[in-house]
Design a protein around this motif. Structure first.
Motif, PDB file in Angstrom:
ATOM      1  N   TYR A  20      44.763  -3.446  19.806  1.00 47.96           N
ATOM      2  CA  TYR A  20      45.554  -2.520  19.975  1.00 47.96           C
ATOM      3  C   TYR A  20      44.935  -1.198  20.462  1.00 47.96           C
ATOM      4  O   TYR A  20      43.524  -1.117  20.289  1.00 47.96           O
ATOM      5  CB  TYR A  20      46.406  -2.199  18.423  1.00 47.96           C
ATOM      6  N   ALA A  21      45.462  -0.356  21.052  1.00 51.93           N
ATOM      7  CA  ALA A  21      44.664   0.870  21.481  1.00 51.93           C
ATOM      8  C   ALA A  21      45.827   2.037  21.811  1.00 51.93           C
ATOM      9  O   ALA A  21      47.168   1.866  22.408  1.00 51.93           O
ATOM     10  CB  ALA A  21      44.005   0.435  22.962  1.00 51.93           C
ATOM     11  N   LYS A  22      45.311   3.083  21.538  1.00 51.72           N
ATOM     12  CA  LYS A  22      46.001   4.442  21.805  1.00 51.72           C
ATOM     13  C   LYS A  22      46.240   4.626  23.454  1.00 51.72           C
ATOM     14  O   LYS A  22      45.226   4.563  24.161  1.00 51.72           O
ATOM     15  CB  LYS A  22      45.539   5.635  21.252  1.00 51.72           C
ATOM     16  N   VAL A  23      47.526   5.260  23.758  1.00 50.14           N
ATOM     17  CA  VAL A  23      47.679   5.519  25.233  1.00 50.14           C
ATOM     18  C   VAL A  23      48.235   6.844  25.219  1.00 50.14           C
ATOM     19  O   VAL A  23      49.178   6.998  24.566  1.00 50.14           O
ATOM     20  CB  VAL A  23      48.645   4.456  25.650  1.00 50.14           C
ATOM     21  N   PRO A  24      47.445   7.702  25.776  1.00 47.87           N
ATOM     22  CA  PRO A  24      47.990   9.135  25.863  1.00 47.87           C
ATOM     23  C   PRO A  24      49.295   9.505  26.248  1.00 47.87           C
ATOM     24  O   PRO A  24      49.879   8.646  27.283  1.00 47.87           O
ATOM     25  CB  PRO A  24      46.959   9.797  26.903  1.00 47.87           C
ATOM     26  N   GLY A  25      50.076  10.190  25.658  1.00 48.72           N
ATOM     27  CA  GLY A  25      51.647  10.386  26.137  1.00 48.72           C
ATOM     28  C   GLY A  25      51.607  11.724  27.096  1.00 48.72           C
ATOM     29  O   GLY A  25      50.554  12.084  27.716  1.00 48.72           O
ATOM     30  N   LYS A  26      52.735  11.864  27.514  1.00 48.33           N
ATOM     31  CA  LYS A  26      52.974  12.937  28.641  1.00 48.33           C
ATOM     32  C   LYS A  26      52.566  14.297  28.131  1.00 48.33           C
ATOM     33  O   LYS A  26      52.262  15.311  29.037  1.00 48.33           O
ATOM     34  CB  LYS A  26      54.290  12.918  29.154  1.00 48.33           C
ATOM     35  N   THR A  27      52.805  14.745  26.663  1.00 49.24           N
ATOM     36  CA  THR A  27      52.533  15.960  26.331  1.00 49.24           C
ATOM     37  C   THR A  27      51.236  15.941  25.416  1.00 49.24           C
ATOM     38  O   THR A  27      51.002  14.841  24.972  1.00 49.24           O
ATOM     39  CB  THR A  27      53.573  16.432  25.510  1.00 49.24           C
TER      40      THR A  27
END
Length: 204
Positions: free
Chosen positions: A151-158
């Motif tokens: 699992y890994a965080k994926v940056p969002g658009k904001t």
């Protein structure tokens, strides 16, 4: 998403290799024929020590006697998680009385946002019997490592927003608390039902 595709492609390779071993006579012919990847005898996914949505400390041993379906995810997941939980709820209902012997367990990979109250409401919308587990960031990392879950965080658009890429599959455990099957996302309700029936029919 690219990492998830590579991870699933690797699992397909493992599945093919296992099938090849059976054809060569390297596997026991008495093994049950699972639709998912047979993990019988695996030396991982042995336990967890986390807190459920009601604040109670839980370990794998607490569920001894039931067949478990363990899935890692997060409440803001747009597709894989709700589809998996809805499918499991459907399968449990279709199993009739035997469905009471199946326990769904959802382990959050987003403890930062998945509060106990949120997890409680989220799982209740699928099946009130499902158990949600969460821990600190370190505990989450440790249990994911034990289960070989990515699992890994994926940056969002904001700014400050994010999603999470994670392993899209469920682990099936027999009534003795031993991991037995890796059920890939997208396999379908029938495949999951068939594998659960095999585990439910086994003698303790």
């Amino acid at each position: 998403m690219q990492k998830r595709r590579l991870f699933l492609a690797g699992l397909l390779g493992v599945s093919a290799a296992l099938a090849g071993c059976e054809k060569l006579g390297m596997g026991g012919s008495s093994k049950p024929a699972f639709k998912g990847i047979d993990l019988t005898g695996a030396d991982y996914a042995r336990d967890f020590q986390l807190v459920d949505q009601h604040g109670q400390a839980r370990t794998l041993g607490d569920f001894r006697g039931k067949v478990l379906v363990v899935f890692f995810g997060f409440t803001q997941c747009p597709d894989v998680c709700p589809t998996t939980l809805a499918e499991l709820a459907q399968v449990k209902k279709a199993l009739g009385p035997d469905g009471e012997r199946v326990q769904g367990i959802f382990i959050s990979v987003d403890p930062e946002r998945d509060t106990p109250d949120l997890l409680k409401a989220y799982l209740a919308s699928f099946d009130p019997s499902f158990v949600a587990l969460r821990g600190s960031a370190d505990q989450t990392q440790a249990v994911a490592k034990e289960f070989k879950v990515y699992y890994a965080k994926v940056p969002g658009k904001t700014e400050g927003s994010y999603s999470i890429d994670h392993t899209a599959a469920s682990y099936l455990f027999d009534s003795q608390g031993r991991v037995r099957v890796f059920s890939r996302y997208g396999s379908g309700a029938q495949a999951l039902t068939d594998d659960l029936k095999v585990l439910l029919a086994e003698k303790s």
